[in-house]
Design a protein around this motif. Structure first.
Motif, PDB file in Angstrom:
ATOM      1  N   PHE A  35      38.471  47.199  54.653  1.00 32.88           N
ATOM      2  CA  PHE A  35      39.908  46.943  54.613  1.00 32.88           C
ATOM      3  C   PHE A  35      40.231  45.816  53.631  1.00 32.88           C
ATOM      4  N   ALA A  36      39.422  44.757  53.644  1.00 30.56           N
ATOM      5  CA  ALA A  36      39.670  43.625  52.760  1.00 30.56           C
ATOM      6  C   ALA A  36      39.495  44.025  51.301  1.00 30.56           C
ATOM      7  N   ALA A  37      38.445  44.812  51.018  1.00 34.76           N
ATOM      8  CA  ALA A  37      38.197  45.230  49.637  1.00 34.76           C
ATOM      9  C   ALA A  37      39.351  46.076  49.115  1.00 34.76           C
ATOM     10  N   ALA A  38      39.857  46.982  49.948  1.00 33.40           N
ATOM     11  CA  ALA A  38      40.955  47.848  49.518  1.00 33.40           C
ATOM     12  C   ALA A  38      42.264  47.065  49.366  1.00 33.40           C
ATOM     13  N   ALA A  39      42.552  46.191  50.337  1.00 35.67           N
ATOM     14  CA  ALA A  39      43.822  45.464  50.310  1.00 35.67           C
ATOM     15  C   ALA A  39      43.875  44.441  49.189  1.00 35.67           C
ATOM     16  N   SER A  40      42.732  43.830  48.851  1.00 36.21           N
ATOM     17  CA  SER A  40      42.743  42.775  47.837  1.00 36.21           C
ATOM     18  C   SER A  40      43.111  43.304  46.458  1.00 36.21           C
ATOM     19  N   VAL A  41      42.881  44.607  46.227  1.00 35.57           N
ATOM     20  CA  VAL A  41      43.250  45.188  44.936  1.00 35.57           C
ATOM     21  C   VAL A  41      44.745  45.014  44.683  1.00 35.57           C
ATOM     22  N   ALA A  42      45.538  45.182  45.735  1.00 39.39           N
ATOM     23  CA  ALA A  42      46.983  45.070  45.587  1.00 39.39           C
ATOM     24  C   ALA A  42      47.401  43.660  45.181  1.00 39.39           C
ATOM     25  N   ALA A  43      46.601  42.680  45.599  1.00 38.35           N
ATOM     26  CA  ALA A  43      46.981  41.298  45.341  1.00 38.35           C
ATOM     27  C   ALA A  43      46.524  40.797  43.982  1.00 38.35           C
ATOM     28  N   THR A  44      45.762  41.573  43.238  1.00 38.19           N
ATOM     29  CA  THR A  44      45.240  41.102  41.955  1.00 38.19           C
ATOM     30  C   THR A  44      45.668  42.016  40.813  1.00 38.19           C
ATOM     31  N   ALA A  45      45.106  43.215  40.759  1.00 39.99           N
ATOM     32  CA  ALA A  45      45.350  44.100  39.617  1.00 39.99           C
ATOM     33  C   ALA A  45      46.825  44.463  39.466  1.00 39.99           C
ATOM     34  N   LEU A  46      47.502  44.720  40.581  1.00 38.37           N
ATOM     35  CA  LEU A  46      48.889  45.160  40.494  1.00 38.37           C
ATOM     36  C   LEU A  46      49.811  44.047  40.021  1.00 38.37           C
ATOM     37  N   THR A  47      49.679  42.882  40.620  1.00 37.38           N
ATOM     38  CA  THR A  47      50.560  41.775  40.213  1.00 37.38           C
ATOM     39  C   THR A  47      50.289  41.348  38.773  1.00 37.38           C
ATOM     40  N   ALA A  48      49.031  41.459  38.340  1.00 34.03           N
ATOM     41  CA  ALA A  48      48.716  41.082  36.962  1.00 34.03           C
ATOM     42  C   ALA A  48      49.450  41.965  35.970  1.00 34.03           C
ATOM     43  N   SER A  49      49.574  43.261  36.285  1.00 33.98           N
ATOM     44  CA  SER A  49      50.263  44.158  35.361  1.00 33.98           C
ATOM     45  C   SER A  49      51.736  43.789  35.215  1.00 33.98           C
ATOM     46  N   VAL A  50      52.355  43.266  36.269  1.00 35.66           N
ATOM     47  CA  VAL A  50      53.750  42.820  36.179  1.00 35.66           C
ATOM     48  C   VAL A  50      53.843  41.496  35.429  1.00 35.66           C
ATOM     49  N   PHE A  51      52.935  40.561  35.737  1.00 39.81           N
ATOM     50  CA  PHE A  51      52.966  39.262  35.059  1.00 39.81           C
ATOM     51  C   PHE A  51      52.739  39.402  33.556  1.00 39.81           C
ATOM     52  N   MET A  52      51.941  40.413  33.149  1.00 40.03           N
ATOM     53  CA  MET A  52      51.663  40.592  31.717  1.00 40.03           C
ATOM     54  C   MET A  52      52.920  40.916  30.922  1.00 40.03           C
ATOM     55  N   GLN A  53      53.980  41.376  31.594  1.00 40.62           N
ATOM     56  CA  GLN A  53      55.236  41.652  30.898  1.00 40.62           C
ATOM     57  C   GLN A  53      56.041  40.381  30.621  1.00 40.62           C
ATOM     58  N   HIS A  54      55.628  39.281  31.250  1.00 39.01           N
ATOM     59  CA  HIS A  54      56.406  38.038  31.117  1.00 39.01           C
ATOM     60  C   HIS A  54      55.580  36.880  30.566  1.00 39.01           C
ATOM     61  N   PHE A  55      54.253  36.962  30.641  1.00 38.34           N
ATOM     62  CA  PHE A  55      53.410  35.848  30.187  1.00 38.34           C
ATOM     63  C   PHE A  55      52.316  36.361  29.257  1.00 38.34           C
ATOM     64  N   SER A  56      51.713  35.438  28.531  1.00 43.56           N
ATOM     65  CA  SER A  56      50.573  35.796  27.680  1.00 43.56           C
ATOM     66  C   SER A  56      49.331  36.010  28.552  1.00 43.56           C
ATOM     67  N   PRO A  57      48.275  36.644  27.999  1.00 43.81           N
ATOM     68  CA  PRO A  57      47.057  36.850  28.791  1.00 43.81           C
ATOM     69  C   PRO A  57      46.459  35.555  29.323  1.00 43.81           C
ATOM     70  N   VAL A  58      46.511  34.479  28.514  1.00 43.72           N
ATOM     71  CA  VAL A  58      45.961  33.210  28.982  1.00 43.72           C
ATOM     72  C   VAL A  58      46.789  32.662  30.141  1.00 43.72           C
ATOM     73  N   GLN A  59      48.094  32.751  30.039  1.00 42.23           N
ATOM     74  CA  GLN A  59      48.949  32.263  31.124  1.00 42.23           C
ATOM     75  C   GLN A  59      48.730  33.066  32.406  1.00 42.23           C
ATOM     76  N   VAL A  60      48.543  34.373  32.285  1.00 36.75           N
ATOM     77  CA  VAL A  60      48.255  35.187  33.467  1.00 36.75           C
ATOM     78  C   VAL A  60      46.914  34.767  34.069  1.00 36.75           C
ATOM     79  N   GLY A  61      45.931  34.516  33.201  1.00 35.22           N
ATOM     80  CA  GLY A  61      44.644  34.050  33.703  1.00 35.22           C
ATOM     81  C   GLY A  61      44.766  32.732  34.444  1.00 35.22           C
ATOM     82  N   LEU A  62      45.612  31.836  33.936  1.00 31.16           N
ATOM     83  CA  LEU A  62      45.820  30.561  34.622  1.00 31.16           C
ATOM     84  C   LEU A  62      46.498  30.751  35.980  1.00 31.16           C
ATOM     85  N   LEU A  63      47.379  31.749  36.081  1.00 30.77           N
ATOM     86  CA  LEU A  63      48.020  32.012  37.367  1.00 30.77           C
ATOM     87  C   LEU A  63      47.004  32.394  38.445  1.00 30.77           C
TER      88      LEU A  63
END
Length: 671
Positions: free
Chosen positions: A277-305
């Motif tokens: 359950f943890a492995a499946a749920a954690s995907v939502a908290a990382t990969a998905l939010t990163a794709s949205v943040f990439m529309q507003h920040f640079s790759p380095v800024q997303v990495g810092l987040l």
């Protein structure tokens, strides 16, 4: 036996494990911002890049099964060095890849070698050193797996800002080379675990075809709809094969993976379930939010987040090291699931570009990852004997890879296709992840409650010595099946309680069969089935080094002077007895116990499992002296209050069936 100059030195072995596991796991988390750059330079489509990741993840999952199989038949430390060589070759091939084919081959070799190194190196690091090192091992394992994953987005963002990808891959290749050097320096030759174990080609084929099909099908979601046959065919077909693998191993007479032992015991089921359950749920908290943040920040800024995620994982790794020897270890995965749900909720509130909330969500997710999967893995492992730890790691990593790596493309597809709006779709996917986190917590608590399991302080000395599990795990759903409550901690640890416990004559407890591999013991099981109603049963084989104490299954050779070989032979014999009991209509499990004299092991096993009856097939003894001196049945009756059912030897049988002594075992082994 040959040894390297650093063999047996904990810092060197720990560094080797760390360097072996970090490269691929960190690289997998760092790839997303590098996909456009790699695709452009190697002329790969987005679909090809997704296929490369899917095949690499499939190889990681399959490698867990292969490593267990190879450990049975091939020198284990030599194989570990071989796996490190494969990791170097794969890393160099990927870094220097002139085209898409070479890149995919290199990435697949990296995934395959990483999981094989995990299975080959992590269990010896856990149980091969004194107890005081176990805390450090817990921290290292947590940081190797989840620290690397947490660091990945930042590393990938930094590399993407330079509009290059090969430097990162060459750094990974150098780290892999250092792991190989340390593997050679810490070399400590070790024999195969069990040369007589069968080559389970069926299990390997099911794992290989199932994982490959499932991951390839999921990777097709990049360019296909979920309803397309190109997606659903391989994905659901692969999942069906993985389920078939689990069922096959559950029912196998001599399984490669300890599915049956784990899936019939409450605490391992809870641990594995929470990890998935943890492995499946954690995907939502990382990969998905990163794709949205990439529309507003640079790759380095997303990495810092996502950098606070690394800090959270580090903090929780230290906490895990502190509680691993305490009762609180049982509660850590539950705390992790709550933190994961909170982290997902905060990430949801941070969209599309709220930096403070994103940092808080990242920290909560890091804490959650450090508190869930690795602790749940050890919770499951401590419920079995330490010699099963390698197979426990293999099962959990196989299933975790399926849960985490295959769910990611599905969540991404949902986010991008739902209503055509990425922000809205990501929000929906995050709520699904939130539900999975809550569901995982409820699942773990429910399994404990319905099985009568309770948090216990682990007996690490017993566990590391290989004498018994670190704690008692009751049968799965014991309360629903109206099985008796778990024994006291002393009885669960295989020691006699200070005062005798009175066992009422009740059919609710399991029947305990003392099985020594003889025809008479098998006859006793069959005859008992005619006298008793169908119920749960425990088949126990008692063994001792040198004197052995049982008849080896099919007279398979082993060295009676080596306790590890005698124990494995006893486990096979007990499993055969459980098969006979299943065929007779019982619902049975098997256990092998080292004890001397034999009656003591039988009595302790009956106490530990709260047996309602002990069934024995006493061997015929001739003459008055034979009837009077120290028979096992007489000693069992004298030392237990549990009813004992004696099944006499059939009158047509004239030969005396006796477990072999040292001489018999030596003859069987060809000595």
């Amino acid at each position: 036996m040959r040894q390297g100059p650093l063999a047996g030195r904990y810092p060197a072995v720990a560094a080797m494990v760390t360097l072996a596991l970090i490269p691929y796991l960190a690289l997998s988390a760092a790839l997303d911002p590098l996909v456009p750059i790699i695709s452009a330079q190697l002329h790969m489509t987005t679909q090809a890049m997704a296929l490369s990741s899917g095949l690499g993840n499939a190889a990681y999952a399959v490698g867990t099964v292969l490593a267990v199989q190879f450990a049975q038949h091939l020198p284990q430390r030599r194989m570990l060095v071989g796996y490190a060589v494969v990791l170097v070759v794969g890393s160099v091939t990927a870094a220097a890849a002139p085209n898409a084919t070479a890149f995919i081959v290199g990435h697949v070799l990296q995934g395959l070698a990483t999981s094989m190194l995990l299975i080959a190196a992590a269990p010896p690091l856990t149980i091969g050193f004194p107890r005081e090192k176990l805390r450090n091992t817990a921290v290292i394992m947590n940081m190797c797996v989840f620290g690397a994953v947490a660091l990945g987005p930042f590393v990938g963002g930094v590399q993407a800002s330079a509009h290059a990808w090969r430097p990162l891959f060459w750094i990974v290749a150098v780290i892999a080379l250092l792991a190989l050097i340390l593997a050679a320096l810490t070399f400590d030759d070790a024999p195969p675990a069990d040369r007589d174990a069968p080559w389970d080609v069926t299990a390997i084929a099911l794992a290989a075809v199932g994982c490959t099909a499932a991951f390839v099908g999921a990777a097709q979601l990049t360019s296909h709809e979920f309803s397309d046959v190109a997606v659903t065919g391989p994905m659901f077909g692969g999942l069906a094969l993985i389920v078939a693998l689990i069922v096959y191993q559950f029912r196998a007479r001599r399984p490669l993976l300890t599915i049956r032992t784990m899936m019939t015991s409450a605490i391992p089921v809870a641990g594995v379930g929470v990890a998935l359950f943890a492995a499946a749920a954690s995907v939502a908290a990382t990969a998905l939010t990163a794709s949205v943040f990439m529309q507003h920040f640079s790759p380095v800024q997303v990495g810092l987040l996502y950098l606070p995620e690394l800090g959270g994982a580090l903090v929780m790794a230290v906490v895990f090291g502190i509680v691993i020897s305490r009762r609180a270890m049982h509660f850590l995965p539950l705390v992790g699931m709550v933190l994961l749900a909170a982290g997902i909720a905060v990430f949801r509130a941070s969209l599309p570009a709220n930096v403070p909330l994103a940092l808080v969500g990242s920290a909560l997710t890091g804490l959650a990852l450090g508190a869930t999967v690795a602790p749940a893995l050890f919770v499951a492992g401590f419920s079995l004997q330490s010699n099963s730890l390698q197979r426990v790691f293999a099962i959990i990593e196989l299933l975790r890879a399926v849960a985490a790596f295959m769910v990611a493309p599905i969540f991404t597809h949902l986010a991008t296709r739902y209503s055509g709006d990425l922000l809205e779709g990501t929000g929906v996917a995050l709520w699904v992840g939130f539900a999975l986190a809550i569901g995982g917590a409820v699942f773990g608590v429910a399994i404990y409650a319905l099985s009568g399991a309770r948090p216990q302080t682990p007996d690490l000395d017993e566990f590391l010595d290989g004498d018994s599990p670190a704690w008692y795990s009751p049968p799965l759903l014991a309360r629903l099946r109206r099985l008796p409550p778990p024994p006291s901690p002393l009885v669960a640890a295989g020691r006699t309680a200070p005062a005798p416990h009175r066992h009422p004559l009740t059919p609710t407890g399991p029947v305990l069969f003392a099985y020594d591999g003889s025809e008479l013991a098998g006859h006793a099981i069959m005859q008992a089935a005619e006298q008793l109603s169908p119920r749960d049963a425990v088949v126990v084989c008692v063994w001792q080094p040198v004197d052995v104490g049982f008849t080896p299954l099919d007279n398979q050779p082993f060295d009676a002077d080596r306790a590890s070989q005698v124990r494995l032979a006893a486990e096979r014999t007990a499993a055969h007895g459980a098969t006979l009991a299943d065929e007779a209509g019982f619902r049975s499990c098997s256990v092998a116990i080292e004890a001397s004299p034999t009656w003591k092991g039988i009595v302790e096993a009956a106490d530990g499992h709260r047996a309602s009856m002990i069934v024995l097939g006493p061997h015929r003894r001739n003459g008055l002296l034979g009837h009077l001196q120290g028979s096992v049945p007489a000693a069992v009756v004298a030392h237990t209050t549990i009813p004992v059912l004696l099944i006499p030897e059939p009158s047509s049988t004239c030969s005396t069936q006796r477990p072999p002594a040292r001489t018999d075992a030596k003859v069987a082994s060809g000595a």
